[in-house]
Design an enzyme around this catalytic site. Structure first.
Site, PDB file in Angstrom:
ATOM      1  N   THR A 156       0.840  -1.197   0.000  1.00  0.00           N
ATOM      2  CA  THR A 156       0.000   0.000   0.000  1.00  0.00           C
ATOM      3  C   THR A 156       0.872   1.243   0.000  1.00  0.00           C
ATOM      4  OG1 THR A 156      -1.759  -1.074   1.200  1.00  0.00           O
ATOM      5  CG2 THR A 156      -1.613   1.310   1.455  1.00  0.00           C
ATOM      6  N   ARG A 199     -14.889  -6.585   1.808  1.00  0.00           N
ATOM      7  CA  ARG A 199     -14.032  -6.049   2.881  1.00  0.00           C
ATOM      8  C   ARG A 199     -13.392  -4.718   2.471  1.00  0.00           C
ATOM      9  NH1 ARG A 199      -8.322  -4.654   3.543  1.00  0.00           N
ATOM     10  NH2 ARG A 199      -7.800  -4.950   5.730  1.00  0.00           N
ATOM     11  N   GLY A 240     -10.480  -1.933   4.037  1.00  0.00           N
ATOM     12  CA  GLY A 240      -9.455  -1.777   5.075  1.00  0.00           C
ATOM     13  C   GLY A 240      -9.376  -0.354   5.593  1.00  0.00           C
ATOM     14  N   ASP A 241      -8.232  -0.030   6.150  1.00  0.00           N
ATOM     15  CA  ASP A 241      -8.017   1.294   6.737  1.00  0.00           C
ATOM     16  C   ASP A 241      -7.675   2.356   5.706  1.00  0.00           C
ATOM     17  OD1 ASP A 241      -5.587  -0.113   6.253  1.00  0.00           O
ATOM     18  OD2 ASP A 241      -4.519   1.437   7.371  1.00  0.00           O
ATOM     19  N   THR A 284       0.309   1.472   6.764  1.00  0.00           N
ATOM     20  CA  THR A 284       0.282   0.303   5.898  1.00  0.00           C
ATOM     21  C   THR A 284       0.232  -0.923   6.812  1.00  0.00           C
ATOM     22  OG1 THR A 284       1.468  -0.883   4.144  1.00  0.00           O
ATOM     23  CG2 THR A 284       2.823   0.273   5.749  1.00  0.00           C
ATOM     24  N   GLY A 285      -0.265  -2.026   6.287  1.00  0.00           N
ATOM     25  CA  GLY A 285      -0.350  -3.238   7.101  1.00  0.00           C
ATOM     26  C   GLY A 285      -1.784  -3.695   7.273  1.00  0.00           C
ATOM     27  N   GLY A 289      -5.177  -3.545   8.027  1.00  0.00           N
ATOM     28  CA  GLY A 289      -6.028  -2.383   8.227  1.00  0.00           C
ATOM     29  C   GLY A 289      -6.967  -2.475   9.405  1.00  0.00           C
TER      30      GLY A 289
END
Ligand code: SD4
Length: 330
Positions: A191, A219, A221-222, A242-243, A245
């Site tokens: 990301t 889904r 994410g963040d 990043t990672g 979320g």
């Protein structure tokens, strides 16, 4: 840069900040005190982004160094990764969800707190630009799925197949086992979250992703969630993530980091506190990665992550480098 050298630099800058604040409030400065204040003149323009995205930062720097504003710089910077089909975590060429749909999430935020976001967007290669249109052309902040796609066509974006031969093949392989676990951070590009300060000292940010590979259909994410994957406050600074979320959303990570900087923490300290809050809720858990990146109004930067491996790229007149970030678990 070596980790030790980076840490040393961070603490030196932090010390410089404190002394400058103290010195600035003192009416009778000596010559050397005045020199110390001058020495911490804000670094601008400057751009940073998650991971080692050389071409993206080059593009953003091209915009900034030509006198362009931070908003254009971050949009055009992250678009480089959205268009790169070899990057299988962003834009065209991103890995699909478990139903075989490539769904993209992105957001953008400017110096005035305006923001736009798209979630679960399909068939459009540049979600960040659609997010900017949401910000500029609608009274809304987030558009999702079919509505976001319809809006994109109305704005002149063209329909594209976001699969590549490589991602289609990988998906077909994945289907043979259909393991529920998602894969994340399996290479050093992922990301992209980008933060920039332009020559006027104004801050903007953008974040764009195809999310976790083989995620459950639907889904989000963040990355497209303002405050989680990205937050900008022009008085203070900006942060991006990043990672995994889900963990970033649970702590409203980027907003938290900007607020910690407002309370006086350096970008480095704020990112460390952000990760520690997450780890508190996940005692002993090791099976996920998060990387935070932050910049303050002075152009100081910092990052922190759960596991070693996260880096961020920084470009200013001082130089262009990929910085290794220290981690919670060594
Ligand atoms: C997400 N945060 O969708 C994104 C994915 C990511 O490194 O950043 N991967 O949860």
């Amino acid at each position: 840069m070596e980790r030790r050298k980076f840490l040393k630099n961070s603490s030196l800058t932090a010390a410089g900040l404190v002394s400058a604040t103290t010195l600035a409030s003192c009416k009778t400065e000596t010559k050397s005190e005045a020199a110390a204040i001058a020495a911490i003149e804000p670094i601008k323009p400057i751009v940073v982004c998650t991971w080692n995205f050389l071409n993206a930062t080059n593009k953003a720097w091209e915009v900034l160094s030509a006198g362009g504003n931070a908003l254009d710089a971050v949009e055009q910077g992250v678009m480089v990764e959205e268009a790169d089909v070899t990057n299988e975590t962003v834009g065209k060429g991103g890995r699909p969800d478990r139903d075989g749909n490539v769904t993209l999430d992105a957001c953008i935020m400017d110096k005035d707190g305006n923001c736009g976001s798209v979630v679960y967007l399909q068939n459009i290669a540049h979600p960040v630009s659609v997010a900017r249109k949401v910000m500029e052309e609608t009274p809304h902040i987030i558009l999702a799925g079919k509505g976001a796609e319809k809006f994109a066509y109305e704005q002149g974006f063209k329909k594209e197949d976001l699969f590549t031969e490589s991602t289609r093949k990988q998906y077909e392989e994945w289907l043979k086992t259909s393991k529920y676990e998602t894969t994340i951070n399996i290479e050093n590009h992922d990301t992209i979250g980008m933060l920039a300060i332009d020559a006027n000292g104004d801050i903007a940010g953008a974040c764009t992703t195809s999310g976790m590979a083989y995620k459950v259909g639907g889904r989000v994410g963040d990355s497209p969630i303002i405050g989680a994957g990205l937050f900008i406050d022009n008085e203070v600074g900006g942060a991006t993530a990043t990672g995994v979320g889900e963990e970033v959303i649970r702590t409203v990570g980027s907003f938290l980091i900007v607020e910690l900087m407002r309370q006086g923490k350096s970008p480095q300290e704020a990112c460390e506190e952000g990760v520690k809050r997450i780890m508190k809720k996940n005692k002993g858990r090791k099976d996920f990665q998060i990387g935070f990146l932050a910049i303050n109004k002075n152009g100081e930067t910092g990052g922190y992550c759960v596991h070693p491996g996260f880096t961020y790229r920084e470009y200013s007149e001082k130089g262009h480098e990929n910085r290794e970030v220290i981690s919670f678990y060594e």
